[in-house]
Design a protein around this motif. Structure first.
Motif, PDB file in Angstrom:
ATOM      1  N   MET A 108       3.711  12.772 -45.803  1.00  0.00           N
ATOM      2  CA  MET A 108       3.334  13.253 -47.136  1.00  0.00           C
ATOM      3  C   MET A 108       4.568  13.411 -48.024  1.00  0.00           C
ATOM      4  SD  MET A 108       1.590  16.910 -48.130  1.00  0.00           S
ATOM      5  CE  MET A 108       2.096  17.667 -49.681  1.00  0.00           C
ATOM      6  N   CYS A 109       5.612  13.959 -47.445  1.00  0.00           N
ATOM      7  CA  CYS A 109       6.863  14.132 -48.202  1.00  0.00           C
ATOM      8  C   CYS A 109       7.389  12.777 -48.684  1.00  0.00           C
ATOM      9  CB  CYS A 109       7.876  14.837 -47.314  1.00  0.00           C
ATOM     10  SG  CYS A 109       9.463  15.141 -48.101  1.00  0.00           S
ATOM     11  N   ALA A 110       7.328  11.759 -47.821  1.00  0.00           N
ATOM     12  CA  ALA A 110       7.829  10.427 -48.181  1.00  0.00           C
ATOM     13  C   ALA A 110       6.984   9.799 -49.278  1.00  0.00           C
ATOM     14  CB  ALA A 110       7.833   9.540 -46.936  1.00  0.00           C
ATOM     15  N   VAL A 111       5.672   9.985 -49.216  1.00  0.00           N
ATOM     16  CA  VAL A 111       4.795   9.409 -50.251  1.00  0.00           C
ATOM     17  C   VAL A 111       5.087  10.043 -51.603  1.00  0.00           C
ATOM     18  CG1 VAL A 111       2.395   9.196 -51.017  1.00  0.00           C
ATOM     19  CG2 VAL A 111       2.976   8.755 -48.635  1.00  0.00           C
ATOM     20  N   TRP A 112       5.293  11.361 -51.625  1.00  0.00           N
ATOM     21  CA  TRP A 112       5.612  12.036 -52.878  1.00  0.00           C
ATOM     22  C   TRP A 112       6.949  11.534 -53.439  1.00  0.00           C
ATOM     23  CZ3 TRP A 112       4.061  17.743 -53.921  1.00  0.00           C
ATOM     24  CH2 TRP A 112       2.680  17.919 -53.666  1.00  0.00           C
ATOM     25  N   ILE A 113       7.940  11.359 -52.577  1.00  0.00           N
ATOM     26  CA  ILE A 113       9.240  10.861 -53.041  1.00  0.00           C
ATOM     27  C   ILE A 113       9.102   9.423 -53.553  1.00  0.00           C
ATOM     28  CG2 ILE A 113      11.554  10.228 -52.271  1.00  0.00           C
ATOM     29  CD1 ILE A 113      11.463  12.612 -50.372  1.00  0.00           C
ATOM     30  N   TYR A 114       8.275   8.632 -52.861  1.00  0.00           N
ATOM     31  CA  TYR A 114       8.040   7.255 -53.317  1.00  0.00           C
ATOM     32  C   TYR A 114       7.415   7.254 -54.712  1.00  0.00           C
ATOM     33  CZ  TYR A 114       5.473   2.861 -53.788  1.00  0.00           C
ATOM     34  OH  TYR A 114       4.957   1.688 -54.264  1.00  0.00           O
ATOM     35  N   ALA A 115       6.440   8.159 -54.918  1.00  0.00           N
ATOM     36  CA  ALA A 115       5.814   8.231 -56.243  1.00  0.00           C
ATOM     37  C   ALA A 115       6.846   8.597 -57.307  1.00  0.00           C
ATOM     38  CB  ALA A 115       4.684   9.258 -56.219  1.00  0.00           C
ATOM     39  N   GLY A 116       7.796   9.476 -56.968  1.00  0.00           N
ATOM     40  CA  GLY A 116       8.839   9.833 -57.930  1.00  0.00           C
ATOM     41  C   GLY A 116       9.785   8.684 -58.208  1.00  0.00           C
ATOM     42  N   LEU A 117      10.072   7.862 -57.187  1.00  0.00           N
ATOM     43  CA  LEU A 117      11.006   6.754 -57.351  1.00  0.00           C
ATOM     44  C   LEU A 117      10.456   5.664 -58.266  1.00  0.00           C
ATOM     45  CD1 LEU A 117      12.366   6.393 -53.698  1.00  0.00           C
ATOM     46  CD2 LEU A 117      13.597   7.274 -55.690  1.00  0.00           C
ATOM     47  N   ILE A 118       9.141   5.437 -58.230  1.00  0.00           N
ATOM     48  CA  ILE A 118       8.574   4.359 -59.056  1.00  0.00           C
ATOM     49  C   ILE A 118       8.149   4.864 -60.430  1.00  0.00           C
ATOM     50  CG2 ILE A 118       7.791   3.108 -57.021  1.00  0.00           C
ATOM     51  CD1 ILE A 118       4.971   4.053 -57.618  1.00  0.00           C
ATOM     52  N   SER A 119       8.335   6.166 -60.676  1.00  0.00           N
ATOM     53  CA  SER A 119       8.014   6.715 -61.995  1.00  0.00           C
ATOM     54  C   SER A 119       9.252   6.643 -62.881  1.00  0.00           C
ATOM     55  CB  SER A 119       7.530   8.158 -61.865  1.00  0.00           C
ATOM     56  OG  SER A 119       6.370   8.224 -61.049  1.00  0.00           O
ATOM     57  N   GLU A 120       9.029   6.401 -64.162  1.00  0.00           N
ATOM     58  CA  GLU A 120      10.157   6.207 -65.078  1.00  0.00           C
ATOM     59  C   GLU A 120      10.857   7.524 -65.417  1.00  0.00           C
ATOM     60  OE1 GLU A 120       8.742   4.171 -68.477  1.00  0.00           O
ATOM     61  OE2 GLU A 120       8.250   2.313 -67.394  1.00  0.00           O
ATOM     62  N   ASP A 121      10.116   8.559 -65.692  1.00  0.00           N
ATOM     63  CA  ASP A 121      10.710   9.797 -66.198  1.00  0.00           C
ATOM     64  C   ASP A 121      10.807  10.901 -65.150  1.00  0.00           C
ATOM     65  OD1 ASP A 121      10.809   8.557 -68.678  1.00  0.00           O
ATOM     66  OD2 ASP A 121       8.785   9.274 -69.217  1.00  0.00           O
ATOM     67  N   ALA A 122      10.665  10.580 -63.882  1.00  0.00           N
ATOM     68  CA  ALA A 122      10.666  11.614 -62.842  1.00  0.00           C
ATOM     69  C   ALA A 122      12.074  12.159 -62.622  1.00  0.00           C
ATOM     70  CB  ALA A 122      10.135  11.045 -61.539  1.00  0.00           C
ATOM     71  N   VAL A 123      12.170  13.457 -62.447  1.00  0.00           N
ATOM     72  CA  VAL A 123      13.437  14.111 -62.094  1.00  0.00           C
ATOM     73  C   VAL A 123      13.458  14.206 -60.568  1.00  0.00           C
ATOM     74  CG1 VAL A 123      14.838  16.170 -62.334  1.00  0.00           C
ATOM     75  CG2 VAL A 123      13.423  15.400 -64.252  1.00  0.00           C
ATOM     76  N   MET A 124      14.292  13.408 -59.933  1.00  0.00           N
ATOM     77  CA  MET A 124      14.213  13.262 -58.483  1.00  0.00           C
ATOM     78  C   MET A 124      14.533  14.563 -57.740  1.00  0.00           C
ATOM     79  SD  MET A 124      12.928  10.479 -57.840  1.00  0.00           S
ATOM     80  CE  MET A 124      13.059  10.694 -56.078  1.00  0.00           C
ATOM     81  N   ALA A 125      15.426  15.366 -58.288  1.00  0.00           N
ATOM     82  CA  ALA A 125      15.736  16.631 -57.605  1.00  0.00           C
ATOM     83  C   ALA A 125      14.486  17.499 -57.519  1.00  0.00           C
ATOM     84  CB  ALA A 125      16.844  17.366 -58.343  1.00  0.00           C
ATOM     85  N   SER A 126      13.748  17.552 -58.632  1.00  0.00           N
ATOM     86  CA  SER A 126      12.507  18.333 -58.639  1.00  0.00           C
ATOM     87  C   SER A 126      11.456  17.702 -57.726  1.00  0.00           C
ATOM     88  CB  SER A 126      11.972  18.442 -60.073  1.00  0.00           C
ATOM     89  OG  SER A 126      10.715  19.102 -60.077  1.00  0.00           O
ATOM     90  N   VAL A 127      11.368  16.371 -57.752  1.00  0.00           N
ATOM     91  CA  VAL A 127      10.378  15.667 -56.916  1.00  0.00           C
ATOM     92  C   VAL A 127      10.657  15.921 -55.442  1.00  0.00           C
ATOM     93  CG1 VAL A 127       9.543  13.406 -56.183  1.00  0.00           C
ATOM     94  CG2 VAL A 127       9.858  13.899 -58.620  1.00  0.00           C
ATOM     95  N   VAL A 128      11.921  15.768 -55.043  1.00  0.00           N
ATOM     96  CA  VAL A 128      12.264  15.973 -53.632  1.00  0.00           C
ATOM     97  C   VAL A 128      12.023  17.420 -53.220  1.00  0.00           C
ATOM     98  CG1 VAL A 128      14.159  15.959 -51.962  1.00  0.00           C
ATOM     99  CG2 VAL A 128      13.920  14.081 -53.600  1.00  0.00           C
ATOM    100  N   GLY A 129      12.394  18.369 -54.073  1.00  0.00           N
ATOM    101  CA  GLY A 129      12.176  19.770 -53.753  1.00  0.00           C
ATOM    102  C   GLY A 129      10.702  20.088 -53.562  1.00  0.00           C
ATOM    103  N   GLN A 130       9.873  19.579 -54.493  1.00  0.00           N
ATOM    104  CA  GLN A 130       8.432  19.821 -54.363  1.00  0.00           C
ATOM    105  C   GLN A 130       7.864  19.124 -53.125  1.00  0.00           C
ATOM    106  OE1 GLN A 130       6.042  19.443 -58.021  1.00  0.00           O
ATOM    107  NE2 GLN A 130       7.975  19.373 -59.172  1.00  0.00           N
ATOM    108  N   ALA A 131       8.314  17.901 -52.872  1.00  0.00           N
ATOM    109  CA  ALA A 131       7.792  17.151 -51.725  1.00  0.00           C
ATOM    110  C   ALA A 131       8.099  17.874 -50.422  1.00  0.00           C
ATOM    111  CB  ALA A 131       8.390  15.746 -51.702  1.00  0.00           C
ATOM    112  N   VAL A 132       9.339  18.298 -50.250  1.00  0.00           N
ATOM    113  CA  VAL A 132       9.730  18.986 -49.029  1.00  0.00           C
ATOM    114  C   VAL A 132       9.078  20.362 -48.947  1.00  0.00           C
ATOM    115  CG1 VAL A 132      11.671  19.941 -47.726  1.00  0.00           C
ATOM    116  CG2 VAL A 132      11.909  17.723 -48.869  1.00  0.00           C
ATOM    117  N   GLY A 133       9.090  21.088 -50.069  1.00  0.00           N
ATOM    118  CA  GLY A 133       8.546  22.449 -50.068  1.00  0.00           C
ATOM    119  C   GLY A 133       7.059  22.486 -49.770  1.00  0.00           C
ATOM    120  N   PHE A 134       6.284  21.666 -50.491  1.00  0.00           N
ATOM    121  CA  PHE A 134       4.838  21.652 -50.263  1.00  0.00           C
ATOM    122  C   PHE A 134       4.495  21.195 -48.852  1.00  0.00           C
ATOM    123  CE2 PHE A 134       4.481  22.046 -54.848  1.00  0.00           C
ATOM    124  CZ  PHE A 134       3.293  22.744 -55.001  1.00  0.00           C
ATOM    125  N   ALA A 135       5.199  20.167 -48.369  1.00  0.00           N
ATOM    126  CA  ALA A 135       4.908  19.649 -47.027  1.00  0.00           C
ATOM    127  C   ALA A 135       5.172  20.714 -45.953  1.00  0.00           C
ATOM    128  CB  ALA A 135       5.744  18.404 -46.760  1.00  0.00           C
TER     129      ALA A 135
END
Length: 391
Positions: A108-135
């Protein structure tokens, strides 16, 4: 009324899908493409498989994550399909061991990070934090739920085992009571019936006395059996209307037992030392049953012997001893099975003594014959206090 798990999971799946569809209508306001029919199909595929999460948690987890990957790859708003994978991770963590559930949380964490990587305006630090935290949070909740369920199952097993032990102990108690009552009275009846048959024509008076003993003994046996049945019925939850009217046999009835055994052909002398006093009913019943079983063994295995029953009242305990001389022409009159203490009656004696914190010794006498000696405390402190002086 208990709701079936499949119905609960179906309601959860419908709720998740409804929330996802309503959230999907906000995609344009959040700067993402509007959901079309194809997008709604992937939303449904990311939520509806949750119906089967309890039956096939790993399959459901893989299915919803695959739908989520396709959905975000086509450029839709990732948040819309996040609910199905989240509930799937929690379910796997609550049903499967750590070695399986933790990699699923990582997926689940990897899928969320993947979604952030293919998004244009995603802030990766926030995406990774949310992905790891929620998982991790979802995995932890599921892990705690699994541990709680395991503890509940273990508690249920322990309760069932304790209930089985209590049933076995109750059966043992009933078996001891039945053995003591039936064996003693039937031994007396058997001896008296044989005597009556032998002298029926030659000595009618003796035969009549034997029949009288049989009548009295059988009546007493029936009364004790009725009392036991009434006790069992009251313990099974009756209202108490069938409670036993007659008191449980105790030390005051030793004289009756001695007289009955004497009528069976074994001379028995009763000796009481100390001042008789009231003791706990269980202690009295224990002493009575031990004397009863010992005299029954004398009656069955040591015909021709003489027996003595000694009851001693001490300050903190009572002592009971049943001894018999060697029968004429015998070597103690007790079979090897009884000498070794392997008979059911002797095992019952030991269990009764242990139950009330007493001690018992069973064995042959050096001068011939056999002895059973029982010591029972009369109070909770008596087991730790000794007093050899009679009152």
């Amino acid at each position: 009324m208990r709701i079936r798990p499949l119905v609960v999971d179906a309601l959860i799946a419908v709720a998740l899908t409804t929330v996802a569809v309503l959230l999907g209508q906000e995609s344009v306001k959040q700067g993402w493409p509007e959901l079309d029919a194809r997008g709604y199909v992937w939303v449904a595929l990311a939520c509806l498989p949750v119906v089967f999460r309890s039956r096939a948690p790993l399959t459901v987890l893989l299915a919803v994550h695959l739908a989520c990957i396709v959905y975000v790859t086509e450029g839709y708003w990732p948040v819309v399909t996040s609910f199905g994978p989240m509930i799937a991770v929690y379910t796997v963590a609550s049903l499967r061991p750590v070695r399986i559930s933790l990699p699923c949380a990582g997926l689940m964490c990897a899928v969320w990070i993947y979604a952030g990587l293919i998004s244009e305006d995603a802030v990766m630090a926030s995406v990774v934090g949310q992905a790891v935290g929620f998982a991790l949070v979802l995995w932890r909740f599921g892990y705690v739920a699994r541990q709680s369920a395991e503890l509940a199952r273990q508690l249920k097993r322990e309760q069932d085992e304790r209930a089985r032990r209590e049933v076995a102990e109750e059966r043992g108690r009933i078996a001891r009571e039945l053995h003591d009552v039936v064996a003693h009275h039937m031994s007396v009846i058997s001896v008296q019936a044989g005597l009556a048959r032998f002298v029926f024509t030659s000595d009618p008076g003796t035969a009549h006395a034997a029949l009288g003993t049989i009548s009295g003994t059988s009546g007493e046996a029936l009364e004790e059996l009725r009392r036991m049945l009434r006790v069992l019925r009251s313990e099974d939850g009756d209202d108490g209307s069938d409670a036993p009217e007659a008191p449980m046999p105790g030390l005051a009835r030793l004289a009756e037992m001695v007289e009955r055994v004497g009528a069976g052909g074994v001379p028995v002398e009763l000796r009481v030392t100390g001042t008789p006093r009231a003791v706990a009913p269980g202690v009295e019943l224990c002493a009575y049953r031990v004397v009863q079983e010992a005299l029954t063994n004398v009656l069955k295995h040591a015909r021709g012997a003489e027996a003595t029953v000694e009851l001693v009242y001490r300050r903190h305990h009572i002592e009971v001893a049943v001894t018999n001389t060697a029968p004429s022409g015998g070597e103690g009159g007790i079979p090897d099975r009884v000498r070794a203490g392997s008979g059911h009656g002797l095992l019952g004696m030991r269990e009764r003594a242990k139950l009330y914190g007493g001690t018992i010794s069973i064995g042959p006498l050096s001068e011939g014959g056999f002895a059973v000696r029982l010591t029972l405390p009369t109070s909770a402190r008596a087991a730790a206090q000794g007093d050899d002086a009679t009152e």
